[in-house]
Write a protein that holds these residues in place. Structure first.
Motif, PDB file in Angstrom:
ATOM      1  N   LEU A   5      11.940  -3.407  -0.347  1.00  0.00           N
ATOM      2  CA  LEU A   5      11.913  -1.973  -0.616  1.00  0.00           C
ATOM      3  C   LEU A   5      10.491  -1.436  -0.529  1.00  0.00           C
ATOM      4  O   LEU A   5      10.259  -0.334  -0.021  1.00  0.00           O
ATOM      5  N   MET A   6       9.530  -2.220  -1.006  1.00  0.00           N
ATOM      6  CA  MET A   6       8.132  -1.812  -0.929  1.00  0.00           C
ATOM      7  C   MET A   6       7.692  -1.640   0.521  1.00  0.00           C
ATOM      8  O   MET A   6       6.940  -0.713   0.847  1.00  0.00           O
ATOM      9  N   LEU A   7       8.174  -2.513   1.399  1.00  0.00           N
ATOM     10  CA  LEU A   7       7.835  -2.398   2.819  1.00  0.00           C
ATOM     11  C   LEU A   7       8.442  -1.134   3.414  1.00  0.00           C
ATOM     12  O   LEU A   7       7.780  -0.422   4.187  1.00  0.00           O
ATOM     13  N   ALA A  30      15.209  -9.561  -7.800  1.00  0.00           N
ATOM     14  CA  ALA A  30      13.814  -9.137  -7.767  1.00  0.00           C
ATOM     15  C   ALA A  30      13.191  -9.292  -6.386  1.00  0.00           C
ATOM     16  O   ALA A  30      12.300  -8.530  -6.013  1.00  0.00           O
ATOM     17  N   LEU A  31      13.645 -10.277  -5.603  1.00  0.00           N
ATOM     18  CA  LEU A  31      13.047 -10.499  -4.288  1.00  0.00           C
ATOM     19  C   LEU A  31      13.370  -9.372  -3.312  1.00  0.00           C
ATOM     20  O   LEU A  31      12.772  -9.297  -2.240  1.00  0.00           O
ATOM     21  N   VAL A  79       4.164  -5.443  -8.701  1.00  0.00           N
ATOM     22  CA  VAL A  79       5.133  -6.209  -7.920  1.00  0.00           C
ATOM     23  C   VAL A  79       4.612  -7.612  -7.657  1.00  0.00           C
ATOM     24  O   VAL A  79       5.355  -8.600  -7.730  1.00  0.00           O
ATOM     25  N   LEU A  80       3.333  -7.731  -7.352  1.00  0.00           N
ATOM     26  CA  LEU A  80       2.745  -9.036  -7.050  1.00  0.00           C
ATOM     27  C   LEU A  80       2.841  -9.978  -8.243  1.00  0.00           C
ATOM     28  O   LEU A  80       3.250 -11.135  -8.110  1.00  0.00           O
ATOM     29  N   PHE A  81       2.488  -9.495  -9.424  1.00  0.00           N
ATOM     30  CA  PHE A  81       2.464 -10.348 -10.611  1.00  0.00           C
ATOM     31  C   PHE A  81       3.846 -10.577 -11.203  1.00  0.00           C
ATOM     32  O   PHE A  81       4.184 -11.684 -11.608  1.00  0.00           O
ATOM     33  N   LEU A  82       4.650  -9.527 -11.252  1.00  0.00           N
ATOM     34  CA  LEU A  82       5.933  -9.622 -11.953  1.00  0.00           C
ATOM     35  C   LEU A  82       7.015 -10.276 -11.098  1.00  0.00           C
ATOM     36  O   LEU A  82       7.773 -11.124 -11.568  1.00  0.00           O
ATOM     37  N   VAL A  83       7.092  -9.910  -9.823  1.00  0.00           N
ATOM     38  CA  VAL A  83       8.208 -10.337  -8.980  1.00  0.00           C
ATOM     39  C   VAL A  83       7.874 -11.592  -8.197  1.00  0.00           C
ATOM     40  O   VAL A  83       8.653 -12.555  -8.159  1.00  0.00           O
ATOM     41  N   LEU A  84       6.703 -11.590  -7.553  1.00  0.00           N
ATOM     42  CA  LEU A  84       6.398 -12.683  -6.627  1.00  0.00           C
ATOM     43  C   LEU A  84       5.793 -13.902  -7.309  1.00  0.00           C
ATOM     44  O   LEU A  84       5.816 -14.995  -6.755  1.00  0.00           O
ATOM     45  N   GLY A  89       3.659 -12.431  -0.324  1.00  0.00           N
ATOM     46  CA  GLY A  89       3.567 -11.460  -1.405  1.00  0.00           C
ATOM     47  C   GLY A  89       2.241 -10.714  -1.384  1.00  0.00           C
ATOM     48  O   GLY A  89       2.204  -9.481  -1.523  1.00  0.00           O
ATOM     49  N   PHE A  90       1.150 -11.448  -1.231  1.00  0.00           N
ATOM     50  CA  PHE A  90      -0.166 -10.813  -1.141  1.00  0.00           C
ATOM     51  C   PHE A  90      -0.220  -9.859   0.053  1.00  0.00           C
ATOM     52  O   PHE A  90      -0.767  -8.763  -0.035  1.00  0.00           O
ATOM     53  N   PHE A  91       0.362 -10.269   1.167  1.00  0.00           N
ATOM     54  CA  PHE A  91       0.334  -9.447   2.379  1.00  0.00           C
ATOM     55  C   PHE A  91       1.126  -8.152   2.186  1.00  0.00           C
ATOM     56  O   PHE A  91       0.658  -7.058   2.530  1.00  0.00           O
ATOM     57  N   LEU A  92       2.339  -8.252   1.610  1.00  0.00           N
ATOM     58  CA  LEU A  92       3.168  -7.066   1.402  1.00  0.00           C
ATOM     59  C   LEU A  92       2.525  -6.100   0.403  1.00  0.00           C
ATOM     60  O   LEU A  92       2.573  -4.876   0.585  1.00  0.00           O
TER      61      LEU A  92
END
Length: 289
Positions: free
Chosen positions: A207-209, A201-202, A116-121, A134-137
């Motif tokens: 959803l991850m949270l 994507a954002l 998620v970090l690399f692809l979305v954020l 992004g890093f925090f989530l």
């Protein structure tokens, strides 16, 4: 009002070091396979991100991310088999449980977080605020996955298991980490095949949270450990099962997303209904008093 008596723990099962650290070949081979798939998924995420940053036109980042998703799903298959093989053969051990958790945190914790970090954020391409968020989530997801696995090991340890915890027998307490990773991975699989979906994507970090909160919650999810595969069913039901399997095969990634979403919200819906029933019983009891 009288206080409820405190539940006494079950009789402590004492194990020496040699018993607790037994390594059974077949179950731990599946766990090692889970860890290997997690390693490959992380490698692919890093390789895809490096190719984008280096401007390498020879590699296809989307293909690498899709392979990473398949590696995570492969890890899920190994994870589902190691425990079943251990239980069927009576080869469960504390070592196997701890080893399984270490493999899970790599395959279902670190790999989806990096994906998620690399692809979305897209670090280095977004504003500083979104990069830090992004890093925090991603870390919150990884943290909750680790806490979920640690809690599972504690509440299922023979020395601390109590009658209260056994009431959830047949259910997982909190969203299982493999299901959380599968939810994220299958969405990424669809996104990499359809660029038009990148505009949504954002919503994936949100959803991850939600998934992170569900992993450490008290919401119960079915474990399917007690399914009797020898159960007799009607002919029409058997045909319906085959049709569903066929639809899943031909629709693949879309069906997987639907399955994981259904599992996610099934647990939430059942938990809400359970709370309503408890509240209704309490109100009835209060009226009688």
């Amino acid at each position: 009002m009288d206080e409820e008596p405190e539940l006494e723990p079950k009789e402590i099962v004492k194990l020496d070091a040699s018993q607790a650290s037994k390594i059974y070949l077949l179950p731990n081979l599946f766990t090692a396979g889970n860890l290997f798939f997690g390693f490959l998924a992380i490698k692919n995420c890093i390789q895809a991100r490096y190719g984008i940053m280096a401007g390498d036109d020879t590699s296809d980042p989307n293909a690498l991310y899709r392979q990473a998703v398949l590696f995570i799903l492969g890890g899920m298959l190994c994870d589902s088999l190691d425990g079943r093989v251990a239980r069927l053969g009576g080869r469960e051990s504390l070592f196997g449980k701890e080893f399984d958790s270490i493999a899970d945190i790599v395959t279902f914790g670190m790999a989806p977080a990096l994906m998620v970090l690399f692809l979305v954020l897209n670090p280095e391409q977004n504003e500083e605020f979104f990069t830090k968020a992004g890093f925090f989530l991603a870390f919150i997801y990884l943290l909750c996955a680790g806490v979920r696995l640690a809690r599972f090991n504690v509440i299922t340890h023979p020395a601390v298991t109590s009658r209260k915890l056994e009431e959830a027998d047949g259910d997982f307490l909190g969203l299982p980490v493999p299901a959380a990773a599968g939810m994220i991975a299958t969405i990424v699989l669809v996104m990499t095949k359809h660029d038009a979906l990148r505009q949504y994507a954002l919503g994936l970090p949100v959803l991850m949270l939600l998934i992170s909160v569900l992993m450490i919650s008290n919401v119960r999810y079915p474990s399917f450990k007690k399914i009797d595969w020898n159960t007799q069913i009607k002919f029409t039901s058997f045909v319906a099962v085959l049709v569903i399997i066929g639809l899943i095969y031909f629709s693949r990634e879309y069906a997987l997303v639907v399955i994981f979403f259904s599992y996610l919200f099934y647990g939430m819906g059942r938990h809400i209904l359970r709370l309503k029933r408890i509240s209704a019983r309490k109100s009835k009891a209060a009226k009688r008093v």
